[in-house]
Motif scaffolding. Structure first.
Motif, PDB file in Angstrom:
ATOM      1  N   ALA A   1      10.115  -0.547  -3.894  1.00 56.33           N
ATOM      2  CA  ALA A   1       9.450  -1.843  -2.825  1.00 56.33           C
ATOM      3  C   ALA A   1       8.340  -0.933  -1.901  1.00 56.33           C
ATOM      4  O   ALA A   1       7.226  -1.557  -1.635  1.00 56.33           O
ATOM      5  N   GLU A   2       8.785   0.059  -1.925  1.00 58.43           N
ATOM      6  CA  GLU A   2       7.961   1.156  -1.068  1.00 58.43           C
ATOM      7  C   GLU A   2       6.853   1.432  -1.888  1.00 58.43           C
ATOM      8  O   GLU A   2       5.910   1.318  -0.800  1.00 58.43           O
ATOM      9  N   VAL A   3       7.249   2.076  -3.253  1.00 55.59           N
ATOM     10  CA  VAL A   3       6.410   2.208  -4.029  1.00 55.59           C
ATOM     11  C   VAL A   3       5.104   1.602  -4.615  1.00 55.59           C
ATOM     12  O   VAL A   3       3.867   1.972  -4.337  1.00 55.59           O
ATOM     13  N   ASP A   4       5.831   0.263  -4.547  1.00 53.77           N
ATOM     14  CA  ASP A   4       4.682  -0.702  -4.679  1.00 53.77           C
ATOM     15  C   ASP A   4       4.186  -0.809  -3.213  1.00 53.77           C
ATOM     16  O   ASP A   4       2.649  -0.940  -4.289  1.00 53.77           O
ATOM     17  N   TYR A   5       4.377  -0.676  -2.642  1.00 54.56           N
ATOM     18  CA  TYR A   5       3.180  -0.998  -1.293  1.00 54.56           C
ATOM     19  C   TYR A   5       1.818   0.414  -1.183  1.00 54.56           C
ATOM     20  O   TYR A   5       0.442   0.177  -1.270  1.00 54.56           O
ATOM     21  N   PHE A   6       2.848   1.387  -1.426  1.00 52.77           N
ATOM     22  CA  PHE A   6       1.358   2.966  -1.535  1.00 52.77           C
ATOM     23  C   PHE A   6       0.353   2.551  -2.704  1.00 52.77           C
ATOM     24  O   PHE A   6      -0.456   2.813  -2.125  1.00 52.77           O
ATOM     25  N   LEU A   7       0.975   2.220  -3.998  1.00 48.11           N
ATOM     26  CA  LEU A   7       0.108   1.803  -5.326  1.00 48.11           C
ATOM     27  C   LEU A   7      -1.333   1.063  -5.301  1.00 48.11           C
ATOM     28  O   LEU A   7      -2.008   0.878  -4.878  1.00 48.11           O
ATOM     29  N   THR A   8      -0.694  -0.148  -4.433  1.00 52.51           N
ATOM     30  CA  THR A   8      -0.959  -1.261  -4.250  1.00 52.51           C
ATOM     31  C   THR A   8      -2.898  -1.139  -3.109  1.00 52.51           C
ATOM     32  O   THR A   8      -3.829  -1.670  -3.040  1.00 52.51           O
TER      33      THR A   8
END
Length: 501
Positions: free
Chosen positions: A92-99
């Motif tokens: 969920a955290e990586v999702d934010y960074f990539l987005t």
């Protein structure tokens, strides 16, 4: 025209002796500076094959390895923007960074590829490579047959070299944009301030996904073409084993607490050392004094942040004072009130800084960036500071409710936002509590709404599934109501007392 690419600066030092050892692992494997130049060229050629262009982002979430460092160097020499991610971050955290950052390439651990692939696809990442803790994976396999020559891309001083995400007070992380000049100026300042020379050997036990391990430690070594004894992680016994062969060691306070807990750590082990530094979290005076008594060495404490690298440092030659972060480095520094009025020496205020090391701004957050700078260009650090009668600076508090656990920044609001979404919880509040090992531990207080079962265990399990382990509460307390002031604001000072009790 001079190429201001940070890699070009490093390579000019690497080439002084290509046969010299650049990295040495505990199992005896070594990499020469010639290996560094050639392998980073192969990786740069691989990145170019993906279609990545100067200015594009490369997100990296991998276990520490020499190959991961070579990937960083490849990004620099390609003109790409390096985006390191804490290995503890969950999907969920990586999702934010990539987005948010929209990288064109993602490099991850082979075990994480399946979970991260759909997230990467959603963020329009065009290429995914794998790299494991042993330096193996698709990344190195695909790079191996490629040319060992790569012309370093021309970069201007103000071009981006890296983006480091910092925890946000509102729960949304901010990407601090660091330029080639930000990083090169700070590295050169530190190398001089800490008396680095070509005979130094750095014992490296820090992670390489943030400023301390990647920029502070490695950049000083690169500027002097130093050998780096490269440990995969901090292990007190491994550090004690290799200290006799090193001259410099950089650590967070937790490292020093754990070394002092080992009876084998003594003066004999440290007799070849010339410098121990500490940062990323406050060093307790007791630890400072015990270390000196045990080893005969005085830890050099310094202060920095993602947005500026290192800002102040105790002197290399001169008195190092416990609880102090020393004097300004290559910065203009002032202490001001909340309105920006400069305060007299001795008064506590907010530290504001200006200099070549100060970042360009927050990625895609122009309003946030503008709010963090004064009209005359000073960056508002948010850290509460006091300059004493001898000119030493002391950090006496932190802005907002920041918790530093094991050297990592934790903003309560991020955890609270997840807790408030948990079924059965009406409201939450998170604070830090002193911890002998981590410095501070995360503690949560929750109010139940009666719709679902809520226990300390279910709360901890819920957060563990969603956030990095260093953000997971060590304790959870269930209250009937949160203490508030007359304005209705939660009184976190009262919660800290409860947590401590």
């Amino acid at each position: 025209m001079q190429n201001n690419n940070l890699y070009a600066l490093f390579e000019s030092h690497f080439k002084k002796d290509l046969s010299k050892t650049a990295f040495e692992s505990p199992d005896g494997k070594s990499w020469s500076f010639n290996d560094v130049i050639k392998t980073s060229a192969q990786l740069a050629n691989l990145l170019a094959q993906t279609g990545a262009k100067p200015g594009d982002r490369v997100a990296v979430q991998v276990t520490k390895s020499v190959e991961a460092v070579l990937l960083y160097l490849a990004c620099l020499r390609s003109g790409l923007v390096y985006l390191p991610l804490n290995t503890a971050y969950k999907s969920a955290e990586v999702d934010y960074f990539l987005t948010d950052a929209r990288p064109v390439v993602l490099v991850c651990d082979p075990a994480d590829k399946e979970a991260l692939s759909p997230i990467a696809d959603k963020a329009n990442v065009t290429s995914i490579f794998t790299l494991d803790e042993n330096g193996d994976g698709q990344l190195m396999a695909d790079a191996a047959p490629l040319s060992t020559d790569f012309p370093t891309v021309e970069r201007a001083k103000d071009d981006l070299a890296a983006i480091l995400y910092t925890s946000g007070t509102t729960g949304r992380s901010k990407g601090a944009m660091l330029t080639h000049n930000n990083l090169s100026s700070n590295a050169q300042t530190l190398s001089k301030a800490w008396a680095f020379n070509e005979t130094d050997i750095l014992l490296h036990a820090l992670p390489i996904f943030h400023v301390h391990g990647l920029f502070v430690a490695l950049h000083c070594a690169f500027l002097n073409a130093n050998k780096v004894i490269f440990l995969s992680k901090f292990d007190a016994e491994q550090v004690i084993k290799h200290l006799p062969n090193a001259t410099v060691f950089m650590g967070v306070p937790t490292f020093y607490v754990r070394l002092l807990a080992n009876d084998a750590f003594n003066k004999d082990v440290c007799q070849n050392m010339r410098l121990f530094t500490a940062g990323s979290a406050p060093l307790l005076e007791e630890t400072f004094n015990t270390f000196t008594q045990r080893t005969g060495h005085v830890i050099l404490e310094r202060y920095g942040m993602s947005e500026a690298g290192m800002i102040t440092s105790n002197p290399y030659d001169g008195e190092r004072i416990a609880g102090s972060v020393g004097f300004p480095l290559d910065n203009d520094v002032r202490v001001a009130d909340e309105e920006g009025n400069i305060l007299p020496d001795g008064e506590i205020g907010i530290l504001e800084i200006k200099g070549p090391n100060v970042f360009k701004g927050y990625w895609q957050m122009p309003e946030k960036t503008a709010a963090e700078f004064r009209p005359d260009g000073y960056f508002i650090t948010g850290d509460m500071c006091r300059k004493d009668e001898n000119g030493y600076y002391r950090i006496v508090g932190r802005s907002k409710d920041l918790i530093i656990s094991g050297g990592y920044n934790v903003y309560p609001k991020e955890i609270e936002s997840y807790l408030d979404d948990m079924p059965g919880i009406l409201e939450s509040a998170v604070v830090g509590r002193p911890h002998p090992d981590f410095g501070e531990a995360v503690v949560a207080f929750v109010i139940k709404d009666g719709s679902s079962e809520v226990t300390p265990t279910t709360v901890i399990d819920y957060i563990r599934d969603k956030l990095a382990n260093f953000k997971v509460p060590k304790d959870v307390f269930i209250l009937d109501e949160l203490p508030r002031n007359t304005m209705g604001k939660v009184q976190k000072n009262e919660l800290r007392k409860l947590a401590a009790g």
